[in-house]
Structures are given as C-alpha cells and as structure tokens.
Scaffold this motif. Structure first.
Motif, PDB file in Angstrom:
ATOM      1  N   ARG A  63     -16.324  11.999   5.518  1.00 46.33           N
ATOM      2  CA  ARG A  63     -16.327  10.871   4.582  1.00 46.33           C
ATOM      3  C   ARG A  63     -17.496  10.997   3.601  1.00 46.33           C
ATOM      4  O   ARG A  63     -17.344  10.781   2.400  1.00 46.33           O
ATOM      5  CB  ARG A  63     -16.423   9.558   5.339  1.00 46.33           C
ATOM      6  CG  ARG A  63     -16.519   8.347   4.424  1.00 46.33           C
ATOM      7  CD  ARG A  63     -16.476   7.075   5.181  1.00 46.33           C
ATOM      8  NE  ARG A  63     -15.119   6.970   5.701  1.00 46.33           N
ATOM      9  CZ  ARG A  63     -14.783   6.246   6.760  1.00 46.33           C
ATOM     10  NH1 ARG A  63     -15.686   5.581   7.411  1.00 46.33           N
ATOM     11  NH2 ARG A  63     -13.551   6.198   7.185  1.00 46.33           N
TER      12      ARG A  63
ATOM     13  N   ASP B   5      -9.782   4.839   2.317  1.00 41.32           N
ATOM     14  CA  ASP B   5      -9.220   5.786   3.287  1.00 41.32           C
ATOM     15  C   ASP B   5      -7.742   6.033   3.044  1.00 41.32           C
ATOM     16  O   ASP B   5      -7.307   7.169   2.965  1.00 41.32           O
ATOM     17  CB  ASP B   5      -9.432   5.300   4.715  1.00 41.32           C
ATOM     18  CG  ASP B   5     -10.847   5.545   5.185  1.00 41.32           C
ATOM     19  OD1 ASP B   5     -11.534   6.399   4.598  1.00 41.32           O
ATOM     20  OD2 ASP B   5     -11.281   4.873   6.142  1.00 41.32           O
TER      21      ASP B   5
ATOM     22  N   ASP C  43     -17.137  11.438  -0.405  1.00 37.07           N
ATOM     23  CA  ASP C  43     -17.766  10.479  -1.318  1.00 37.07           C
ATOM     24  C   ASP C  43     -18.649  11.191  -2.339  1.00 37.07           C
ATOM     25  O   ASP C  43     -18.642  10.837  -3.526  1.00 37.07           O
ATOM     26  CB  ASP C  43     -18.584   9.448  -0.546  1.00 37.07           C
ATOM     27  CG  ASP C  43     -17.733   8.459   0.225  1.00 37.07           C
ATOM     28  OD1 ASP C  43     -16.506   8.409  -0.023  1.00 37.07           O
ATOM     29  OD2 ASP C  43     -18.291   7.731   1.075  1.00 37.07           O
TER      30      ASP C  43
ATOM     31  N   ARG D 247      -8.831   8.982   0.335  1.00 36.62           N
ATOM     32  CA  ARG D 247      -9.412  10.113   1.057  1.00 36.62           C
ATOM     33  C   ARG D 247      -8.432  10.810   1.997  1.00 36.62           C
ATOM     34  O   ARG D 247      -8.273  12.027   1.953  1.00 36.62           O
ATOM     35  CB  ARG D 247     -10.635   9.643   1.844  1.00 36.62           C
ATOM     36  CG  ARG D 247     -11.356  10.772   2.575  1.00 36.62           C
ATOM     37  CD  ARG D 247     -12.598  10.272   3.280  1.00 36.62           C
ATOM     38  NE  ARG D 247     -12.313   9.376   4.371  1.00 36.62           N
ATOM     39  CZ  ARG D 247     -12.065   9.768   5.615  1.00 36.62           C
ATOM     40  NH1 ARG D 247     -12.059  11.037   5.914  1.00 36.62           N
ATOM     41  NH2 ARG D 247     -11.813   8.891   6.546  1.00 36.62           N
ATOM     42  N   ARG D 248      -7.765  10.082   2.848  1.00 36.68           N
ATOM     43  CA  ARG D 248      -6.917  10.714   3.870  1.00 36.68           C
ATOM     44  C   ARG D 248      -5.732  11.476   3.266  1.00 36.68           C
ATOM     45  O   ARG D 248      -5.456  12.606   3.669  1.00 36.68           O
ATOM     46  CB  ARG D 248      -6.441   9.664   4.879  1.00 36.68           C
ATOM     47  CG  ARG D 248      -7.561   8.973   5.656  1.00 36.68           C
ATOM     48  CD  ARG D 248      -8.287   9.924   6.558  1.00 36.68           C
ATOM     49  NE  ARG D 248      -7.378  10.463   7.527  1.00 36.68           N
ATOM     50  CZ  ARG D 248      -7.479  10.319   8.824  1.00 36.68           C
ATOM     51  NH1 ARG D 248      -8.484   9.680   9.335  1.00 36.68           N
ATOM     52  NH2 ARG D 248      -6.588  10.842   9.631  1.00 36.68           N
TER      53      ARG D 248
END
Length: 141
Positions: free
Chosen positions: A38, A69, A42, A103-104
């Motif tokens: 993470r 996420d 970022d 993100r995922r």
C-alpha cells in the motif's frame, strides 16, 4: 542465605533471558524492504500526480488525487462489468474534481513492480485527459 527468586520485569521492559542481557528491539529501523504494498502504491500515485499537475495548470489546480482499495460494488449501468482501475469524480466545493486510482484492481493486472508504475501512469493519464477533454495520447506522464 536463602536463594532469591528472579523478579518479574517491570512493565514495558524486556526480560533478560538466560543471562544473555536484555532483548533487542522487536523490529529493525524501517528499510525499503519493510514497506507495505500500500505504501509503495501510494508513493507511485503521488509521483504520477505531481507530474500530472503540469498538465492541469491553474484552472484545475484544485484537483485532488486519491487512492482507494477497491471501487464501489455497484457499478453504474453504463460502466463495464469489470472493475475499473480509476475514476474521475466531480466533487462539490472549491475542489471541483477528484481522480481516484483503485489499488487492488491495478495490482491484479500487473506482473511486477515495473508494470505497476506504467499502469498507474496510464490510468492517471486517462482520467486527466477526460478532465481536460483531450485524447489520452496527448498526456505524457
């Protein structure tokens, strides 16, 4: 003289096991290998967002960049059934717009760390191009 019993350590202090001295810290000082996925993601988005600011200029200076996420579970009827990698969201107030990178879904589509940066640049470029009303090929991040 009677043998004394070992005293229990004071709260917050480490024990002296087997007479070898006090125990060391539980974790070493932070090193790049200890960063979470993470945090790495970022940092990549922050770097790409700073590059995108040159294209946004003063007119869109209030645009926010965010990382979430996963996208909402209920996509709009006109959206693809696959999870989006990013979105451009209108926000009220002085900000105006927010570019969100998920993100995922992005991590699920990449093979290694080099691909991750390229995909994030592509996603942000698409969203910035949509905001500016230009083709994504004109945005080089």
């Amino acid at each position: 003289m009677t043998p004394s019993r070992p005293r229990s350590p004071a709260p917050g202090r480490s024990r002296d096991r087997r007479g070898r001295g006090p125990r060391g810290p539980l974790a070493w000082p932070p090193v790049p290998a200890m960063r979470s996925r993470r945090e790495v993601f970022d940092d990549i988005v922050i770097d790409v967002a700073e590059r995108a600011r040159t294209y946004l200029g003063s007119r869109y200076a209030g645009v926010e960049f965010a990382v979430e996420d996963v996208p909402l579970s209920d996509p709009a009827p006109w959206e693809e059934p696959a999870a989006p990698l990013g979105r451009l969201l209108p926000v009220g107030g002085s900000v105006g717009h927010r570019v969100v990178v998920y993100r995922r879904p992005v991590e699920a589509r990449v093979r290694d760390a080099d691909d991750l940066g390229a995909v994030v640049r592509e996603v942000v470029a698409e969203q910035v191009a949509a905001l500016l009303g230009v083709p994504p090929s004109e945005i080089e991040l």
